[in-house]
Design a protein around this motif. Structure first.
Motif, PDB file in Angstrom:
ATOM      1  N   LEU A   1      -9.307  -1.767   0.092  1.00 35.86           N
ATOM      2  CA  LEU A   1      -9.765  -1.993   1.510  1.00 35.86           C
ATOM      3  C   LEU A   1     -11.090  -2.664   2.277  1.00 35.86           C
ATOM      4  CD1 LEU A   1      -9.889   2.094   1.674  1.00 35.86           C
ATOM      5  CD2 LEU A   1      -7.757   0.576   2.486  1.00 35.86           C
TER       6      LEU A   1
ATOM      7  N   ARG B   1       0.817  10.332  -0.727  1.00 33.40           N
ATOM      8  CA  ARG B   1       0.128  11.163   0.636  1.00 33.40           C
ATOM      9  C   ARG B   1       0.923  12.250   0.732  1.00 33.40           C
ATOM     10  NH1 ARG B   1       0.813   7.603   6.100  1.00 33.40           N
ATOM     11  NH2 ARG B   1       2.536   8.962   5.452  1.00 33.40           N
TER      12      ARG B   1
ATOM     13  N   GLY C   1       6.109  -0.398   8.501  1.00 30.03           N
ATOM     14  CA  GLY C   1       7.214   1.043   8.270  1.00 30.03           C
ATOM     15  C   GLY C   1       6.490   1.974   8.142  1.00 30.03           C
TER      16      GLY C   1
ATOM     17  N   ASN D   1      -0.432  -6.069   3.383  1.00 27.87           N
ATOM     18  CA  ASN D   1      -1.086  -4.671   2.606  1.00 27.87           C
ATOM     19  C   ASN D   1      -0.536  -3.913   1.496  1.00 27.87           C
ATOM     20  OD1 ASN D   1      -3.415  -2.994   2.509  1.00 27.87           O
ATOM     21  ND2 ASN D   1      -2.215  -1.421   3.436  1.00 27.87           N
TER      22      ASN D   1
ATOM     23  N   ALA E   1      -3.792  -4.371  -1.573  1.00 27.91           N
ATOM     24  CA  ALA E   1      -4.891  -5.302  -1.430  1.00 27.91           C
ATOM     25  C   ALA E   1      -6.691  -4.664  -1.411  1.00 27.91           C
ATOM     26  CB  ALA E   1      -4.955  -5.612   0.018  1.00 27.91           C
TER      27      ALA E   1
ATOM     28  N   GLY F   1       3.786   4.378   5.350  1.00 29.12           N
ATOM     29  CA  GLY F   1       3.296   3.889   4.377  1.00 29.12           C
ATOM     30  C   GLY F   1       2.881   2.094   4.012  1.00 29.12           C
ATOM     31  N   SER F   2       2.956   2.000   5.454  1.00 30.37           N
ATOM     32  CA  SER F   2       3.095   0.138   5.575  1.00 30.37           C
ATOM     33  C   SER F   2       0.925   0.068   5.043  1.00 30.37           C
ATOM     34  CB  SER F   2       3.061  -0.652   6.492  1.00 30.37           C
ATOM     35  OG  SER F   2       2.828   0.439   7.937  1.00 30.37           O
ATOM     36  N   GLY F   3       0.010   1.106   6.191  1.00 33.23           N
ATOM     37  CA  GLY F   3      -1.130   1.487   6.640  1.00 33.23           C
ATOM     38  C   GLY F   3      -1.493   1.105   7.318  1.00 33.23           C
ATOM     39  N   LYS F   4      -0.777   1.095   8.477  1.00 36.28           N
ATOM     40  CA  LYS F   4      -0.942   1.163   9.742  1.00 36.28           C
ATOM     41  C   LYS F   4      -1.795   2.115  10.355  1.00 36.28           C
ATOM     42  CE  LYS F   4       2.812   3.840  11.003  1.00 36.28           C
ATOM     43  NZ  LYS F   4       3.590   3.373  10.034  1.00 36.28           N
ATOM     44  N   SER F   5      -1.518   3.603  10.250  1.00 39.43           N
ATOM     45  CA  SER F   5      -3.139   4.538  10.976  1.00 39.43           C
ATOM     46  C   SER F   5      -4.403   3.594   9.544  1.00 39.43           C
ATOM     47  CB  SER F   5      -3.222   5.666   9.673  1.00 39.43           C
ATOM     48  OG  SER F   5      -1.877   6.297  10.604  1.00 39.43           O
ATOM     49  N   THR F   6      -4.909   3.269   8.560  1.00 36.11           N
ATOM     50  CA  THR F   6      -5.684   2.391   7.896  1.00 36.11           C
ATOM     51  C   THR F   6      -5.718   0.996   8.848  1.00 36.11           C
ATOM     52  OG1 THR F   6      -4.521   3.138   5.512  1.00 36.11           O
ATOM     53  CG2 THR F   6      -6.463   1.626   6.038  1.00 36.11           C
TER      54      THR F   6
ATOM     55  N   ARG G   1       2.947   5.323  -1.997  1.00 37.59           N
ATOM     56  CA  ARG G   1       2.135   5.539  -1.322  1.00 37.59           C
ATOM     57  C   ARG G   1       2.286   6.757  -0.740  1.00 37.59           C
ATOM     58  NH1 ARG G   1       0.941   0.464   2.282  1.00 37.59           N
ATOM     59  NH2 ARG G   1      -1.217  -0.489   0.474  1.00 37.59           N
TER      60      ARG G   1
END
Ligand code: ADP
Length: 222
Positions: free
Chosen positions: A197, A161, A26, A192, A195, A28-33, A157
């Motif tokens: 990094l 952001r 979804g 995530n 967590a 802001g889940s952290g896909k790009s990260t 997030r």
């Protein structure tokens, strides 16, 4: 943070080459990260959002059919799609949204397949934010990795952001698949939530080793 998902071979896309992993989650889940952590390990990324943007940029593959079917008023002065105007139209007009998708989806698919074939790496990650929503993607990848966190974490997030209000983020989340639907489609999950990094990077490393082995097994079976 935990990783789930056993090393249980591949699913429907096993005969495709190269070994292709679908990464979703979804907003802001952290896909790009997470995607960046795989990229740092030499895994090529194919990002369907980037492709969607490119085909509607000036001279993009979707621009001629968009101008022909929707009219020149949907083309901005620089030759790109007038995003604000198109967004307003498809928000209120379901038929228009389907017509737009009938132009863009096949192009996104074809470009994704081309980039995947041309990518150099042990395996390829296709980042598909709406993988679960647009169901066909699941059958085009060997395996689905979901980045998961609580809705509250997503909201916090994305407010930070993007500078959005809580209500704006909630409205976006409401249009996406539920957390449960996403998890049901997952072969592997990275949780995530709060967590660090470094810990996330460790989880990515464990999965990376698993995917290297699966990709190797796929190559050996040819
Ligand atoms: P997505 O691509 O799924 O929308 P991002 O990877 O852009 O999500 O992450 C959303 C925001 O949260 C970004 O600003 C990112 O830096 C931050 N973020 C993601 N994961 C973590 C984490 N584990 N710890 C701290 N910040 C994070």
């Amino acid at each position: 943070m935990t990783i789930t998902g056993a090393m249980t071979g591949t699913t429907s896309g096993a005969t495709r080459e190269p070994f292709t992993l679908g990464l979703t989650g979804g907003i802001g889940s952290g896909k790009s990260t997470v995607a960046d952590l795989f990229a740092a390990r030499g895994v090529p990324l194919v990002d369907t959002d980037v492709i969607a943007h490119r085909i509607t940029a000036p001279g993009g593959l979707a621009m001629a059919p968009i101008a022909a079917q929707f009219g020149p008023e949907f083309v901005a002065a620089d030759g790109s799609m007038d995003r604000a105007r198109m967004r307003a139209l498809v928000f209120s007009d379901e038929t228009a949204r389907k017509r737009l998708e009938a132009i863009t989806h096949p192009l996104i698919r074809a470009e994704t397949e081309r980039e995947t074939r041309e990518a150099n790496g042990p395996y390829v990650i296709v980042v598909v934010p709406l993988l679960v929503e647009s169901g066909a993607w699941k059958s085009r990848v060997a395996r689905v990795l979901v980045v998961d966190c609580s809705v509250e974490t997503q909201i916090g997030r994305v407010m930070r952001r993007n500078g959005f209000s809580r209500e704006q983020v909630q409205a976006i989340i409401a249009r996406q698949a539920t957390r449960e639907a996403r998890l049901a489609a997952a072969d592997d999950v990275i949780v995530n939530d709060g967590a660090k990094l470094e810990a996330l990077a460790q989880d990515v490393e464990i999965l990376h080793q698993r995917y290297l082995a699966l990709a190797g097994a796929q190559n050996a079976a040819r």
